[in-house]
Design an enzyme around this catalytic site. Structure first.
Site, mmCIF file in Angstrom:
data_model
loop_
_atom_site.group_PDB
_atom_site.id
_atom_site.type_symbol
_atom_site.label_atom_id
_atom_site.label_comp_id
_atom_site.label_asym_id
_atom_site.label_seq_id
_atom_site.Cartn_x
_atom_site.Cartn_y
_atom_site.Cartn_z
ATOM 1 N N ALA A 215 -1.737 -6.178 0.884
ATOM 2 C CA ALA A 215 -2.037 -7.158 1.941
ATOM 3 C C ALA A 215 -2.347 -6.444 3.253
ATOM 4 O O ALA A 215 -1.635 -5.523 3.646
ATOM 5 C CB ALA A 215 -0.855 -8.099 2.143
ATOM 6 N N TYR B 242 -7.794 -0.362 13.108
ATOM 7 C CA TYR B 242 -7.464 -0.477 11.679
ATOM 8 C C TYR B 242 -6.991 0.866 11.130
ATOM 9 O O TYR B 242 -5.956 0.965 10.464
ATOM 10 C CB TYR B 242 -8.713 -0.968 10.933
ATOM 11 C CG TYR B 242 -8.629 -0.892 9.421
ATOM 12 C CD1 TYR B 242 -7.950 -1.855 8.679
ATOM 13 C CD2 TYR B 242 -9.267 0.143 8.720
ATOM 14 C CE1 TYR B 242 -7.892 -1.790 7.292
ATOM 15 C CE2 TYR B 242 -9.214 0.216 7.337
ATOM 16 C CZ TYR B 242 -8.526 -0.755 6.632
ATOM 17 O OH TYR B 242 -8.476 -0.680 5.250
ATOM 18 N N GLY C 262 -17.115 0.824 15.457
ATOM 19 C CA GLY C 262 -16.210 1.447 14.489
ATOM 20 C C GLY C 262 -16.900 1.983 13.244
ATOM 21 O O GLY C 262 -16.250 2.541 12.371
HETATM 22 P P1 NAD Z 1 -8.889 -8.611 0.652
HETATM 23 O O1 NAD Z 1 -9.089 -9.235 1.995
HETATM 24 O O2 NAD Z 1 -9.624 -9.205 -0.506
HETATM 25 O O3 NAD Z 1 -7.348 -8.542 0.287
HETATM 26 C C1 NAD Z 1 -6.315 -8.609 1.240
HETATM 27 C C2 NAD Z 1 -5.344 -9.677 0.797
HETATM 28 O O4 NAD Z 1 -4.230 -9.661 1.673
HETATM 29 C C3 NAD Z 1 -5.945 -11.079 0.837
HETATM 30 O O5 NAD Z 1 -5.644 -11.768 -0.342
HETATM 31 C C4 NAD Z 1 -5.252 -11.736 2.048
HETATM 32 O O6 NAD Z 1 -5.141 -13.133 1.912
HETATM 33 C C5 NAD Z 1 -3.927 -11.008 2.032
HETATM 34 N N1 NAD Z 1 -3.279 -10.970 3.337
HETATM 35 C C6 NAD Z 1 -3.826 -10.623 4.546
HETATM 36 N N2 NAD Z 1 -2.907 -10.710 5.512
HETATM 37 C C7 NAD Z 1 -1.749 -11.085 4.919
HETATM 38 C C8 NAD Z 1 -0.429 -11.348 5.381
HETATM 39 N N3 NAD Z 1 -0.134 -11.226 6.679
HETATM 40 N N4 NAD Z 1 0.511 -11.716 4.496
HETATM 41 C C9 NAD Z 1 0.226 -11.850 3.174
HETATM 42 N N5 NAD Z 1 -1.008 -11.624 2.673
HETATM 43 C C10 NAD Z 1 -1.974 -11.255 3.536
HETATM 44 O O7 NAD Z 1 -9.254 -7.062 0.832
HETATM 45 P P2 NAD Z 1 -9.311 -5.856 -0.210
HETATM 46 O O8 NAD Z 1 -10.621 -5.207 -0.007
HETATM 47 O O9 NAD Z 1 -8.894 -6.291 -1.555
HETATM 48 O O10 NAD Z 1 -8.212 -4.889 0.419
HETATM 49 C C11 NAD Z 1 -6.944 -4.681 -0.180
HETATM 50 C C12 NAD Z 1 -6.289 -3.472 0.465
HETATM 51 O O11 NAD Z 1 -7.079 -2.299 0.235
HETATM 52 C C13 NAD Z 1 -6.114 -3.577 1.976
HETATM 53 O O12 NAD Z 1 -4.875 -2.988 2.329
HETATM 54 C C14 NAD Z 1 -7.250 -2.726 2.519
HETATM 55 O O13 NAD Z 1 -6.965 -2.221 3.802
HETATM 56 C C15 NAD Z 1 -7.298 -1.641 1.468
HETATM 57 N N6 NAD Z 1 -8.563 -0.925 1.416
HETATM 58 C C16 NAD Z 1 -9.687 -1.568 0.982
HETATM 59 C C17 NAD Z 1 -10.879 -0.871 0.919
HETATM 60 C C18 NAD Z 1 -12.159 -1.541 0.438
HETATM 61 O O14 NAD Z 1 -13.184 -0.866 0.401
HETATM 62 N N7 NAD Z 1 -12.148 -2.805 0.069
HETATM 63 C C19 NAD Z 1 -10.928 0.475 1.301
HETATM 64 C C20 NAD Z 1 -9.762 1.095 1.740
HETATM 65 C C21 NAD Z 1 -8.575 0.391 1.765
#
Ligand code: NAD
Length: 313
Positions: free
Chosen positions: A73, A141, A271
């Site tokens: 999350a 971030y 960014g």
């Molecule tokens: P996403 O937005 O699909 O998933 C994030 C999830 O967290 C969502 O379901 C959202 O509803 C939930 N969320 C957000 N704030 C919240 C809170 N306060 N309490 C509970 N739930 C909450 O994004 P993603 O791409 O699946 O990213 C998942 C993780 O991977 C994140 O930590 C992101 O920083 C990390 N990440 C993603 C990428 C990428 O390329 N997508 C790259 C590096 C890191």
């Protein structure tokens, strides 16, 4: 094992939840659905719609007593983190600390923390960039993801909480949200399917766009499964060590969609890093992980997914 996955209704977290269930684990999902969706949620997972910042998160821990916490999350938008830094601090720092406090109190055996190799190194001077490179974060971030890593180090030192950090490159694949500004693959595919013209953002001296390391979500999922019982107290880059410009990515997507369309051009956003590419040899040596999907294969799978879900609607 009983695994609590935060963000398990989101893009990557929901695939991790599916794989953990498939591997025979019990899965609990904590998600506030701010960017996630019930459509992504595996019906076999027990779901708590609650923010990781909420003090009543402790009730979930008290009732469920999870063995492992997999922390996906987050507020994931780099531009939004710069426009509204306190909102990013709220979720990515305060939410993480709230979670870690509960992990200690309820004796969680391990935390798998998701960080960003695509963000925290900043404009690195070494490519591919290894975990040994000192992070120079250039967005709120990235600062807050690095803070999460530091908190884990502290919670381990202070309370003995075990952890593994996975620093993802740019992840793409089915279920990625196309409505944000992250997730260029799903943004391009969905725009093209809707008859719109995608925009390639670029710096004036690099018109082909940003250079990124794109890793397919199913490869990322495997790293999460391996981290359940390997890589204790370590940090791992999870990427492909392959550089792709936004223009080449766009052409690859067009090819798999059987389309031809000139993109629009736009200026780089707040960014936007120019270049990012990760050295993932440590994950290979210590987790036994390496990516299986080439960009061609991953894009093909992703295009097919969006074509399928579109025809089902
Ligand atoms: P996403 O937005 O699909 O998933 C994030 C999830 O967290 C969502 O379901 C959202 O509803 C939930 N969320 C957000 N704030 C919240 C809170 N306060 N309490 C509970 N739930 C909450 O994004 P993603 O791409 O699946 O990213 C998942 C993780 O991977 C994140 O930590 C992101 O920083 C990390 N990440 C993603 C990428 C990428 O390329 N997508 C790259 C590096 C890191």
């Amino acid at each position: 094992m009983k695994i609590l996955i935060t963000g398990g209704a989101g893009f990557i977290g929901s695939h991790v939840a599916d794989a953990c269930l498939e591997a025979g684990h019990e899965v609990l999902v904590v998600d506030d659905l701010s960017t996630g969706s019930l459509d992504n949620l595996n019906p076999r997972a027990k779901f708590y719609q609650i923010s990781i910042c909420d003090p009543s998160l402790s009730q979930v821990f008290e009732r469920e007593q999870p063995d492992i916490v997999n922390h996906h999350a987050a507020q994931i938008s780099v531009p939004r983190s710069i426009e509204a830094p306190l909102a990013d601090v709220e979720t990515n720092v305060k939410g993480t600390v709230n979670l870690l406090e509960n992990c200690v109190k309820y004796k969680v055996k391990k935390v798998v923390f998701i960080s960003s190799g695509g963000a925290i190194y900043g404009e690195a001077e070494e490519y591919p960039t290894s975990e040994a490179y000192p992070p120079k974060p250039l967005s709120v971030y990235a600062i807050n993801k690095l803070a999460g890593e530091n908190y884990l180090y502290f919670y381990n030192y202070q309370y003995g909480l075990n952890y593994t950090v996975l620093r993802y490159a740019n992840v793409y694949g089915p279920r990625q949200n196309a409505s944000g500004e992250a997730g260029v693959v799903s943004i391009f595919i969905n725009a093209l399917l809707a008859g719109k013209t995608p925009t390639i953002y670029a710096y004036p001296d690099a018109p082909e766009g940003m250079i990124r390391d794109y890793v397919y979500v199913m490869d990322v999922v495997r790293a999460n499964l391996l981290a359940l019982d390997r890589g204790d107290k370590e940090i791992f880059n999870i990427g492909t060590c392959v550089e792709t410009t936004t223009s080449l990515l766009y052409k690859t997507i067009l090819w798999h969609m059987g389309m031809q369309k000139e993109p629009l051009r736009g200026e780089a956003r707040q960014g936007d890093l120019r270049r990012s590419m990760l050295d993932c040899s440590k994950a290979f040596q210590e987790l036994g992980w390496s990516p299986i999907f080439t960009l061609e294969q991953g894009i093909k799978e992703t295009v097919q997914y969006y074509l399928r879900t579109r025809s089902e609607r």
